[in-house]
Structures are given as structure tokens and as C-alpha cells.
Design a protein around this motif. Structure first.
Motif, PDB file in Angstrom:
ATOM      1  N   VAL A  45     -10.519  48.937  58.962  1.00 57.67           N
ATOM      2  CA  VAL A  45      -9.900  49.335  57.725  1.00 57.67           C
ATOM      3  C   VAL A  45      -8.383  49.459  58.031  1.00 57.67           C
ATOM      4  N   PRO A  46      -7.378  49.040  57.509  1.00 57.11           N
ATOM      5  CA  PRO A  46      -5.818  49.452  57.998  1.00 57.11           C
ATOM      6  C   PRO A  46      -5.482  50.585  57.166  1.00 57.11           C
ATOM      7  N   GLU A  47      -4.572  51.655  57.685  1.00 57.84           N
ATOM      8  CA  GLU A  47      -3.919  52.658  57.057  1.00 57.84           C
ATOM      9  C   GLU A  47      -2.786  52.096  56.200  1.00 57.84           C
ATOM     10  N   HIS A  48      -2.313  50.912  56.433  1.00 57.79           N
ATOM     11  CA  HIS A  48      -1.114  50.601  55.543  1.00 57.79           C
ATOM     12  C   HIS A  48      -1.951  49.979  54.228  1.00 57.79           C
ATOM     13  N   THR A  49      -1.347  50.275  53.033  1.00 58.94           N
ATOM     14  CA  THR A  49      -1.816  49.841  51.941  1.00 58.94           C
ATOM     15  C   THR A  49      -1.568  48.532  51.348  1.00 58.94           C
ATOM     16  N   GLY A  50      -0.479  47.959  51.919  1.00 58.34           N
ATOM     17  CA  GLY A  50       0.052  46.536  51.489  1.00 58.34           C
ATOM     18  C   GLY A  50      -0.870  45.468  52.276  1.00 58.34           C
ATOM     19  N   LYS A  51      -0.081  44.284  52.042  1.00 58.46           N
ATOM     20  CA  LYS A  51      -0.702  42.998  52.940  1.00 58.46           C
ATOM     21  C   LYS A  51      -0.178  43.266  54.180  1.00 58.46           C
ATOM     22  N   LEU A  52      -1.051  42.780  55.243  1.00 53.78           N
ATOM     23  CA  LEU A  52      -0.719  43.014  56.545  1.00 53.78           C
ATOM     24  C   LEU A  52      -0.182  41.637  57.040  1.00 53.78           C
TER      25      LEU A  52
END
Length: 666
Positions: free
Chosen positions: A67-74
Motif C-alpha cells: 500500500v502506498p503512502e501517497h494518496t494520489g495516482k502513482l
């Protein structure tokens, strides 16, 4: 855990990547999505290409997560440069610690730690079968028998323990007992305990001697040589052999300190005070500190050896971080040391006792030449590297850049050592005289003078551009600059240390420490007093007791290191205090210092010293930031924060930051 709908449907679809971008405010991992076609190869430690700020940027995958920490699209990874996991977890952790310690960026440290990829080297090594690595048995030490704690140290290394030791090597001209043999035996002990060994030395001549000892101790094919001077393919091939576990013994210069040795058991460094072991690129880490960090993180033994002990190692010794494994040296087992210019010699020779080659030095060399070679250490290279006004004795300087003038050859005009302009005609700005005289005699001029003083005796030089590794046992005069002394086959019959004042009078914090290190290194190549060996120190200030001269005359490097550290504690100087050197334009430095003080906690006293001229003749100004050793980590974080602010705001100008600069910069 299942991947989110926006991520590829692969295990651990998020890659955390450290970018090869030196900007301080970008010193953190960035998250990228791992495409299905790259998922098998994009493992932690691999090199990748990613899109960043509209450009393709290199980087290293340091972790894969669900799971990414960034909330947007990677953004997705562009490609995997090589499936080879070249960045090991141990090296990554040490690099992060070193970056924080020196207030630098992780990208800068990784650029030093991991050599550039060479595809041809990978393919050539893939085509070969891994060699069968034999585990050596525990052997009986010879070189360490002279040291009371030697056998205990080797036993702890062989049994998987992690001792940290400071070792003052006893001088000898017997290669079976000399320091390369002792380091080879220490590596043997680590390999016998089924662990790896890494040994770092200052230059290629030391490395040649060490390699001969390692081959003699371990046999062929049991080690690799790793230096920055190797070609790209040779260096990367050696590095890959270590990474893949084909060999577990690495010897090399400064670049070898980061070698990814498996199951590291021993990290050793010879002559850690040598300036060649201080990295000249940002963040300017010292090899000694790199090895200490790796030893602590990888639970490996640490061995710091030399004929002299550096002041930072003395501080570690007094704090209990390292233990002493040295021995007492008998006067018969070291060369006899004579200081020219004492009262008795003045009574006999008058003013000649203080000449460039005093009578005691001439008579010692003359007697020694009947039995072998004589080493003459000259602290300056060239012909006449420094000139003075012939009338008022002021240092002669270039009228254009104010650099010091020198004479490169007997018939050459006076030339600036900074801008290389010829200063003809020259006129003293103080007394208007036009005559010049020598201030320092260089190695070339010394060779001329000694050739006339000892007619018929061969004279050879070893210095910049022509450094000799060894000389035979035949009588000859060997003129060498500090650090370029060749090893004599049976040891030098005598050694002359000329112009002692030139080393002692350097405007640097480590002038005394560096003088002792260079003099002992030359004296250690000389036969013991029991075999007639003698060392003559020429050019020391008459009638004055100088600690470096006394330390060499009594062969007491440990006592000198203790006194030097005590003096620095009284004056609140490194390593007793934490210090950072800032160089650049004054306005930029003041803004940087203000940002650092703003970032540091209120309970951390941060003192600003300066402004002052930049060290080493560099353009610009310098400031020093100082605090107590207890607050070193907090101060380093504050400096990092100031660098990040300056980088994020894209402020003009350049501020060079050296955390814990060597004494040459102070």
C-alpha cells in the motif's frame, strides 16, 4: 493484502525509489507503481529508470510494499536497468547513517558507494562458473606475536566476535613481521571464522605491499583488489565478485570501504589519518568513520592501525569505543633518533649546525652509505617552491593573483604557483627590492645539493609524477617527498628528515599530528638501532621543546595523541567539539548560518566563528559553526534542514558544507 484498483495486480505493487538527484530537499524515497512486466526484476537493490520532473532519472529500488503512502495516482517505473541487486540492505543502512552524520544527501553517498554499471562486466561474469571458495583453517600468527593482545584479538575475530581495536604497529624491516603481514593474518582469521574481510589502505603502493602479503597468507584467487583507479569494467567485475559471494576478502583504497562483503567479519584501515582517506566529494566522509559505522551495523571487528595514532581514534580510545592492542617498543628495536642543532652541536659546528644539511646529518649519511641506502625526506616538491624578497624577507607574491612565487627549474623565471604567470620583472611591494631568495628548498634542488655533497653516490628521486615503490639494498641517496618514500629491500641505513619547520609551521590544526605521522612513516622504513639505523631531524627550532619532535625522538606516538587530544579539549576544538565549515560568499554564509540556528533546538548552543578567508587559498569566505559533541546529531540535522531550505528555494550562490572537516581545513 490486495492491491488497490489503481495499482498493477502484482504482489507488492509499490516500489520505494531513491533518486539519483543531489538536491537536498529531495533527499527521501519516492513511490512508483511496478508494472507487471517489471515486477520480477524490480527487487530491492536494483537500478531503475523513472520519470521525475519531466525527465528520465536513475535510482535504486529500496523496498517493495503493498500500500502506498501517497494518496494520489502513482507514476509507473520506466524500466529496470539491471536485475542485479547492487544496493544491499547493509550498505544502504550505512549510507543513510553517513549521509545524516555529514549532513549530506543519500544520493551523494550512494554515488560513492556503488560503482557505475558496466553491462559487459555483468555478461562476462554471468558466463563464468562461480569459483569454488575454500574456507581457510585457523593458522598460527607470526606478525601478531609481538603484541600482547594480538592472539586474543585474532581469536575473537575468528570466533565471530566484534572487537574494535586501535593498533600502533611496531616498526620493522622484516616483511614477515611488518604491518602488511599482520593485516593479512587478521583477514585470515576472519575467513577462518567463515566471515568476510575488508582492508583499506591510503594508496596503490601500500596496496601492492598488502596484496603480496595477502597472497602469501591466503593463496591466489582468495581476494579482489578494488580501487577507483581501475577501469570501469575491472572495477565493476571485482565489485560483482564480492556482491555475488565469489570472494570474501577485499583489499583496496578509499573506494573499497563500501564493498558489499557478505557476512562481514573484519574491517581494517591502515594509516587512517592519511588525507587520501578523506573523500574529496560531497558529503566528504572520512573512511575511518565509514568503517566504524559499518562495523557497528554489521557486527564486525574494527582494526585501525598505523605507526602513529590519529586524534579522532585517540578520542574513541578514551571513550571506550576501541581498545588498544599495541605494544611497548624497546629503544633497540626502533631507529636511533638524533635532533640536529642541539647545544653540543652548536658548540662544535657553530652556525652550520642550523644549515639545510647540518654536520650531524652529513656525517650520519656518510657513515650509513657504507652499509646501505639513505632516505632523505624533503617536505616540498619542485626546485624552489617558495621565494622571499632578498631584502625584507617577505614572501614573494604574484602581482596578479597574490599567489606565492616559486622557481620551477634552475634557469626558469619566477612563476606563480596559483595562476602559473611569470613574474618578470618582479618588485617587492614593501621595500621595492627586485632580488629574490629561497624560502624553502624543494626535492629537485635538494637532489642537486646532495649530489655535490656526496660525489660518486647515485641519487634517485621519488615524488609527484615519479613515485617509486621500492629500492634495492645498494648504497644510494633516495630523495622523497612525504608519502612517496619507497621501501628499501633491507631497510634504510639512515633517514634524514630535512626542513622540519616546513611541516611544523603549517597553518593548520593538524600540523603537529600530520608531522608525527609523516616522520614516523619514514623512520619506520629505517633499520633498528641494534642494526645501526639512525634518523636525523634537521631544521627544528633551536632551544625550543616541540611536542612532535619529542614524540618521534622518544618513539611515543600514543603519548603525543593523548596530549594533542587534551589540548584540543581545553580549546574546544575537534574532535572534542563538533564543527562545520561553510565556504562561499559572505551573504550566503550568514543566511545559511541563520537558517541553521533557526532549525536547531533552543537547548543546543550553536556558536558561529568568523568570517575568515577560505582555507587552502580557495576563493570566497569561510564560517565555522561549533557546538558540543553531545549535540552533534542535532546540529547535523539542523545543517541538513538549512541545506534543504536553500535547495527548495533555489537560492543563488553556492555554500559548501563540510561537517567535521579534517584538521587541514582548520
Amino acid at each position: 493484502m490486495a492491491a488497490t484498483p489503481d495499482l498493477p495486480q502484482v504482489p507488492q505493487p509499490v516500489a520505494r525509489v531513491v533518486l539519483d538527484v543531489p538536491l537536498a530537499h529531495l533527499d527521501r524515497p519516492f513511490e512508483y507503481a511496478v508494472p507487471a512486466e517489471l515486477a520480477p526484476a524490480a527487487v530491492p537493490g536494483t537500478r531503475v529508470k523513472v520519470r521525475f520532473a519531466g525527465k528520465d532519472v536513475s535510482g535504486f529500488v529500496i523496498a517493495r510494499t503493498d500500500v502506498p503512502e501517497h494518496t494520489g495516482k502513482l507514476t509507473r517505473l520506466r524500466r529496470v536497468v539491471s536485475p542485479e541487486p547492487v544496493l544491499t540492505p547493509a550498505v544502504l543502512a550505512a549510507a543513510r547513517t553517513i549521509a545524516d552524520h555529514y549532513a549530506g544527501s543519500l544520493a551523494d553517498v550512494l554515488r560513492l558507494a556503488v560503482p557505475p554499471r558496466h553491462a559487459g562486466a555483468e555478461k562476462a561474469l554471468d558466463a563464468k562458473d562461480a569459483p569454488h571458495r575454500q574456507r581457510p583453517t585457523v593458522g598460527k600468527s607470526v606478525a601478531w606475536q609481538r603484541y600482547p593482545a594480538g592472539d586474543a584479538f585474532l581469536h575473537r575475530v575468528a570466533t565471530g566476535d566484534a572487537p574494535a581495536a586501535s593498533w600502533l604497529a611496531a616498526p620493522t624491516v622484516d616483511p614477515v613481521l611488518d604491518w602488511p603481514a599482520a593485516l593479512a593474518e587478521a583477514a585470515h582469521a576472519a575467513l577462518a571464522g567463515d566471515r568476510g574481510a575488508l582492508i583499506v589502505v591510503p594508496d596503490h603502493r601500500d596496496l601492492d605491499r598488502l596484496e603480496a602479503a595477502v597472497v602469501g597468507e591466503l593463496g591466489d584467487g582468495q581476494h579482489v583488489r578494488l580501487t577507483a583507479e581501475q577501469g570501469p569494467q575491472a572495477r565493476y567485475t571485482a565489485w560483482l565478485k564480492v556482491l555475488r559471494g565469489h570472494v570474501r576478502c577485499v583489499i583496496g583504497t578509499r573506494a573499497a570501504a563500501w564493498a558489499p562483503v557478505r557476512d562481514l567479519g573484519l574491517l581494517a584501515c591502515w594509516d587512517d589519518g592519511d588525507d587520501l582517506l578523506a573523500e574529496p566529494r560531497s558529503p566528504y566522509p572520512q573512511t575511518r568513520e565509514v568503517l566504524r559505522v559499518r562495523a557497528v551495523r554489521e557486527r564486525a571487528a574494527l582494526l585501525l592501525g598505523g605507526f602513529a595514532r590519529s586524534v579522532p581514534v585517540q578520542a574513541w580510545l578514551e571513550s571506550g569505543a576501541v581498545r588498544d592492542v599495541s605494544t611497548r617498543t624497546s629503544p633497540a628495536n626502533v631507529p636511533r633518533v638524533v635532533v640536529a642543532g642541539d647545544e653540543r652541536e652548536v658548540e662544535r659546528a657553530g652556525a652550520a649546525a642550523h644549515s639545510h644539511l647540518p654536520p650531524v646529518a652529513w656525517s650520519t649519511a656518510h657513515a650509513a652509505l657504507a652499509d646501505g641506502p639513505v632516505l632523505v625526506q624533503v617536505p616540498r616538491r619542485g626546485y624552489l617552491p617558495t621565494l622571499r624578497c632578498g631584502q625584507c624577507r617577505q614572501v614573494a607574491r604574484c602581482p596578479e593573483c597574490h599567489g606565492p612565487l616559486g622557481l620551477p627549474a634552475p634557469t626558469a623565471p619566477a612563476t606563480c604557483r596559483w595562476c602559473a604567470r611569470e613574474a618578470t620583472p618582479w618588485r617587492c611591494p614593501d621595500c621595492y627590492a627586485t632580488s629574490l631568495r629561497a624560502a624553502v628548498i624543494g626535492a629537485r634542488r635538494t637532489a642537486e645539493e646532495l649530489g655535490r655533497a656526496f660525489p660518486g653516490t647515485p641519487v634517485i628521486r621519488s615524488g609527484a609524477g615519479e613515485v617509486l615503490g621500492s629500492v634495492g639494498a645498494q648504497p644510494r641517496l633516495v630523495i622523497a617527498t612525504p608519502g612517496a618514500e619507497p621501501v628499501a629491500e633491507t631497510g634504510y641505513a639512515a633517514t634524514l628528515l630535512l626542513d622540519a619547520w616546513a611541516l611544523l609551521d603549517r597553518a593548520a590544526l593538524d600540523a603537529g599530528e600530520e608531522t608525527v605521522r609523516r616522520w614516523l612513516a619514514a623512520a619506520a622504513l629505517t633499520r633498528a638501532a641494534s642494526d645501526g639505523g639512525a634518523v636525523v631531524i634537521c631544521g627544528a627550532a633551536p632551544g625550543v621543546t616541540l611536542a612532535p619532535v619529542e614524540a618521534v625522538a622518544r618513539w611515543a606516538p600514543a603519548t603525543f595523541a593523548e596530549r594533542e587530544l587534551a589540548a584540543r579539549r581545553e580549546l574546544d576544538l575537534p574532535p572534542a567539539a563538533w564543527m562545520t565549515l561553510l565556504t562561499g560568499e559572505l551573504a550566503d554564509l550568514e543566511a545559511f548560518a541563520a537558517a541553521t540556528r533557526h532549525a536547531v533546538h533552543d537547548d543546543v548552543p550553536l556558536e558561529t566563528l568568523g568570517p575568515m578567508p577560505a582555507p587552502g587559498g580557495q576563493p570566497g569566505t569561510a564560517l565555522l559553526l561549533r557546538t558540543s559533541r553531545d549535540h552533534a546529531d542535532a546540529a547535523a540535522r539542523a545543517v541538513s534542514a538549512a541545506r534543504a531550505i536553500r535547495s527548495a528555494r533555489k537560492l543563488p550562490g553556492t555554500v559548501t558544507v563540510r561537517v567535521e572537516p579534517s584538521g587541514a581545513y582548520l
